[in-house]
Design a protein around this motif. Structure first.
Motif, PDB file in Angstrom:
ATOM      1  N   GLY A  73       0.806  -1.209   0.000  1.00 33.55           N
ATOM      2  CA  GLY A  73       0.000   0.000   0.000  1.00 33.55           C
ATOM      3  C   GLY A  73       0.838   1.258   0.000  1.00 33.55           C
ATOM      4  N   ALA A  74       2.044   1.178   0.580  1.00 31.94           N
ATOM      5  CA  ALA A  74       2.938   2.335   0.625  1.00 31.94           C
ATOM      6  C   ALA A  74       3.338   2.798  -0.766  1.00 31.94           C
ATOM      7  CB  ALA A  74       4.188   1.996   1.444  1.00 31.94           C
ATOM      8  N   VAL A  75       3.223   1.912  -1.768  1.00 31.73           N
ATOM      9  CA  VAL A  75       3.556   2.273  -3.140  1.00 31.73           C
ATOM     10  C   VAL A  75       2.584   3.336  -3.675  1.00 31.73           C
ATOM     11  CG1 VAL A  75       3.876   1.371  -5.483  1.00 31.73           C
ATOM     12  CG2 VAL A  75       4.561  -0.006  -3.522  1.00 31.73           C
ATOM     13  N   PHE A  76       1.395   3.437  -3.069  1.00 33.53           N
ATOM     14  CA  PHE A  76       0.438   4.469  -3.464  1.00 33.53           C
ATOM     15  C   PHE A  76       0.738   5.809  -2.795  1.00 33.53           C
ATOM     16  CE2 PHE A  76      -1.809   0.541  -4.321  1.00 33.53           C
ATOM     17  CZ  PHE A  76      -2.523   0.820  -5.470  1.00 33.53           C
ATOM     18  N   PHE A  81      -2.526   6.035   4.290  1.00 33.47           N
ATOM     19  CA  PHE A  81      -2.802   6.247   5.711  1.00 33.47           C
ATOM     20  C   PHE A  81      -4.302   6.407   5.963  1.00 33.47           C
ATOM     21  CE2 PHE A  81       1.542   8.471   6.717  1.00 33.47           C
ATOM     22  CZ  PHE A  81       2.198   7.299   6.362  1.00 33.47           C
ATOM     23  N   LEU A  82      -4.982   7.076   5.036  1.00 36.84           N
ATOM     24  CA  LEU A  82      -6.408   7.352   5.226  1.00 36.84           C
ATOM     25  C   LEU A  82      -7.221   6.063   5.210  1.00 36.84           C
ATOM     26  CD1 LEU A  82      -6.922  10.521   2.989  1.00 36.84           C
ATOM     27  CD2 LEU A  82      -6.649  10.411   5.471  1.00 36.84           C
ATOM     28  N   TRP A  83      -6.927   5.173   4.266  1.00 39.68           N
ATOM     29  CA  TRP A  83      -7.661   3.915   4.189  1.00 39.68           C
ATOM     30  C   TRP A  83      -7.400   3.066   5.425  1.00 39.68           C
ATOM     31  CZ3 TRP A  83     -11.578   1.295   3.380  1.00 39.68           C
ATOM     32  CH2 TRP A  83     -11.592  -0.097   3.175  1.00 39.68           C
ATOM     33  N   ILE A  84      -6.146   2.994   5.853  1.00 42.22           N
ATOM     34  CA  ILE A  84      -5.825   2.223   7.051  1.00 42.22           C
ATOM     35  C   ILE A  84      -6.579   2.772   8.260  1.00 42.22           C
ATOM     36  CG2 ILE A  84      -3.995   1.648   8.698  1.00 42.22           C
ATOM     37  CD1 ILE A  84      -2.056   1.602   6.294  1.00 42.22           C
ATOM     38  N   THR A  85      -6.563   4.087   8.420  1.00 47.05           N
ATOM     39  CA  THR A  85      -7.155   4.705   9.611  1.00 47.05           C
ATOM     40  C   THR A  85      -8.674   4.610   9.617  1.00 47.05           C
ATOM     41  OG1 THR A  85      -5.296   6.251   9.730  1.00 47.05           O
ATOM     42  CG2 THR A  85      -7.291   6.822  10.961  1.00 47.05           C
ATOM     43  N   VAL A 277      -0.640  -1.544  13.614  1.00 45.56           N
ATOM     44  CA  VAL A 277       0.535  -2.238  13.054  1.00 45.56           C
ATOM     45  C   VAL A 277       0.687  -1.896  11.572  1.00 45.56           C
ATOM     46  CG1 VAL A 277       1.511  -4.499  12.477  1.00 45.56           C
ATOM     47  CG2 VAL A 277       0.483  -4.123  14.727  1.00 45.56           C
ATOM     48  N   ALA A 278      -0.418  -1.910  10.836  1.00 45.07           N
ATOM     49  CA  ALA A 278      -0.371  -1.576   9.409  1.00 45.07           C
ATOM     50  C   ALA A 278       0.064  -0.132   9.189  1.00 45.07           C
ATOM     51  CB  ALA A 278      -1.746  -1.816   8.771  1.00 45.07           C
ATOM     52  N   LEU A 279      -0.458   0.777  10.013  1.00 45.16           N
ATOM     53  CA  LEU A 279      -0.080   2.189   9.899  1.00 45.16           C
ATOM     54  C   LEU A 279       1.413   2.374  10.139  1.00 45.16           C
ATOM     55  CD1 LEU A 279      -1.105   5.158   9.578  1.00 45.16           C
ATOM     56  CD2 LEU A 279      -1.294   5.210  12.089  1.00 45.16           C
ATOM     57  N   VAL A 280       1.933   1.697  11.159  1.00 49.08           N
ATOM     58  CA  VAL A 280       3.370   1.786  11.466  1.00 49.08           C
ATOM     59  C   VAL A 280       4.194   1.277  10.292  1.00 49.08           C
ATOM     60  CG1 VAL A 280       5.212   0.839  12.910  1.00 49.08           C
ATOM     61  CG2 VAL A 280       3.110   1.672  13.977  1.00 49.08           C
ATOM     62  N   TRP A 281       3.828   0.117   9.744  1.00 46.05           N
ATOM     63  CA  TRP A 281       4.619  -0.448   8.650  1.00 46.05           C
ATOM     64  C   TRP A 281       4.535   0.388   7.386  1.00 46.05           C
ATOM     65  CZ3 TRP A 281       8.547  -3.501   7.964  1.00 46.05           C
ATOM     66  CH2 TRP A 281       8.891  -4.404   8.980  1.00 46.05           C
ATOM     67  N   CYS A 282       3.356   0.947   7.117  1.00 45.95           N
ATOM     68  CA  CYS A 282       3.215   1.802   5.941  1.00 45.95           C
ATOM     69  C   CYS A 282       4.084   3.051   6.086  1.00 45.95           C
ATOM     70  CB  CYS A 282       1.750   2.185   5.768  1.00 45.95           C
ATOM     71  SG  CYS A 282       1.378   3.035   4.209  1.00 45.95           S
ATOM     72  N   ASN A 291      10.047   7.770  -0.642  1.00 47.62           N
ATOM     73  CA  ASN A 291       8.807   8.085  -1.346  1.00 47.62           C
ATOM     74  C   ASN A 291       8.268   6.810  -1.984  1.00 47.62           C
ATOM     75  OD1 ASN A 291      10.346   7.699  -3.799  1.00 47.62           O
ATOM     76  ND2 ASN A 291      11.037   9.824  -3.616  1.00 47.62           N
ATOM     77  N   ALA A 292       7.132   6.931  -2.670  1.00 51.15           N
ATOM     78  CA  ALA A 292       6.487   5.760  -3.263  1.00 51.15           C
ATOM     79  C   ALA A 292       7.373   5.080  -4.311  1.00 51.15           C
ATOM     80  CB  ALA A 292       5.150   6.165  -3.877  1.00 51.15           C
ATOM     81  N   ALA A 293       8.050   5.881  -5.119  1.00 49.24           N
ATOM     82  CA  ALA A 293       8.948   5.305  -6.132  1.00 49.24           C
ATOM     83  C   ALA A 293      10.084   4.532  -5.465  1.00 49.24           C
ATOM     84  CB  ALA A 293       9.502   6.414  -7.021  1.00 49.24           C
TER      85      ALA A 293
END
Length: 470
Positions: A73-76, A81-85, A277-282, A291-293
């Protein structure tokens, strides 16, 4: 740093506010005897302390999901962050909480039976097949990925690890829940939380020291390949926001909870913790690679999510981090894989009313599941994962519709599930229409069709709400 702290704060606040609101609406009553106490059989129905049930539930629904999904998801970019939260608070946690509570109200029955009760016998048959297929896919995914990693680390043939993991799965699937799962899962669950805390602390130290720059919110799609946010972000990050797989796991813990008042802590709480946990990893992934790239390049350089986990953990936490990385990418998926097969056993047992006290009955169901799993390990892992991603979110959608009908029948504010049900319908329809493993149609056309289908279904349920009460 501000974006991360705000999202973290919303997740924590969401548990104490929205979680309390939902819990009070359902009205837990400790004078009711829970299935764990009323139907205790020493195998699947077994009262356990709430903290053990919480840690088992957390590890059941987590595995590598909130790690691998968050990295992809971090690639986006930070928009993830918004979707996770908000996905965690208003969709995932409600989904997990209701799947546990409704199951408890029906003696800890499986998700397919719940869907049948509220959406009719046809959907029950569909869900029986659909959920078992999903669980076998999950189990197979969590055989092949750790086996490959262990083979790369040790030099031992991949098939040897596949066999050893499957043997462990058979043991964990048929033995009483307190023998293996009840003993080791709380330890692994606590370790997974500790890993997230350690990485979060390292990220802050690096930011303050000037070696790392934490990303701030951007609403733009930063995916290097231009993959659209809708629907692909919402299927890429599943376990860290909402996942239908969780609805197959909550009934197992509904058979172990001593008091109804513990449901919020166990079900809503475990999902919020997974969102954290997902927010931290992202955040850590974007911060580490810049950055995403950079994330996309890191995935290519280090051989996918597992390599990224190992590299980041070792760089930020040293030798101790490498140990935690092994735990995260090897032990955690194995502990989700065995409960996937255990849940598949229970789903089949519920469907055919097969008593599970005799161990021969457990083997009778389990062995064919593992024969299918062995066959699936011969198929390309990436193909299995892509179909799992869609079927996972589709199962979440179906359960949310069932939960909506449940709330309507009990005169509760069904909007809390209606809105996420409509949204996840749009995601599921759009994905299968335009994804390469689906119909491969034009994105704009697919999204338009998905929105129309989702809104039409939502309008239909809302218009017929009085009929559902009959």
């Amino acid at each position: 740093m501000v974006t991360f702290l705000v999202c973290l704060g919303i997740l924590i606040l969401g548990y104490f506010t929205y979680g309390t609101y939902v819990d009070r609406m359902l009205g837990p009553d400790d004078s009711n005897i829970t299935p764990a106490n009323r139907l205790e059989d020493g195998v699947d129905y077994m009262p356990l302390p709430w903290y053990k049930v919480f840690l088992i539930q957390f590890l059941n629904i987590a595995g590598t999901g909130p790690i691998f999904g968050a990295i992809m998801g971090a690639v986006f970019g930070p928009v993830a962050f918004l979707w996770i939260t908000f996905g965690t608070i208003f969709a995932g946690s409600v989904h997990d909480y209701l799947s546990g509570v409704i199951s408890m109200k029906h003696d800890g029955t499986s998700v397919s039976e719940i869907v049948g009760i509220y959406l009719g016998p046809t959907m029950k048959q569909v869900m029986r097949v659909f959920s078992v297929i999903l669980l076998i896919l999950v189990g197979t995914v969590f055989v092949t990925s750790p086996a490959g990693l262990l083979s790369a680390m040790t030099g031992i043939e991949n098939q040897v690890w596949v066999i050893l993991i499957i043997v462990y799965y058979i043991v964990a699937t048929v033995l009483p829940i307190g023998k293996v799962i009840g003993k080791i899962y709380p330890v692994f669950g606590a370790a997974l939380l500790f890993m997230a805390v350690g990485l979060c602390a390292a990220m802050f130290v690096g930011h303050i020291g000037g070696t790392l720059v934490m990303p701030e919110m951007s609403f733009t799609n930063q995916h290097p390949a231009g993959l659209s946010i809708f629907p692909f972000l919402f299927t890429t990050i599943a376990c860290g926001a909402i996942s239908g797989f969780h609805a197959t796991q909550s009934p197992m813990m509904a058979r172990c909870i001593k008091h109804e008042s513990e449901c919020k802590r166990v079900f809503f709480g475990a999902m919020v913790m997974e969102g954290i946990v997902a927010l931290v990893w992202c955040a850590v992934t974007i911060t580490f690679f810049g950055n995403a790239a950079g994330v996309q390049e890191g995935l290519a350089t280090f051989g996918g999510q597992s390599g990224v986990v190992g590299h980041i953990s070792t760089e930020l936490l040293g030798v101790f981090g490498s140990i935690l990385a092994v735990l995260g990418v090897v032990a955690c998926p194995i502990t989700s894989g065995d409960t996937a097969f255990r849940s598949a056993r229970l789903t089949i047992a519920d469907a055919f009313n097969i008593k599970q006290e005799p161990i021969k009955n457990r083997f009778l169901i389990a062995i064919p599941l593992f024969i299918i799993c062995i066959g699936l390990t011969m198929i390309d892992f990436n193909i299995i994962w892509r179909y799992f991603a869609w079927s996972n979110q589709t199962l979440a959608m179906i359960f949310l519709w069932a939960a909506t009908v449940y709330l309507i029948k009990h005169n509760m504010k069904f909007v809390i599930t209606l809105i996420p049900a409509v949204f996840m319908t749009g995601v599921s329809v759009a994905y299968i229409l335009q994804a390469g493993e689906g119909f491969g149609l034009n994105g704009t056309f697919s999204n338009a069709v998905a929105v129309v289908v989702a809104l039409a279904l939502g309008a239909f349920v809302f218009a017929r709400r009085d009929k559902f009460k009959e």
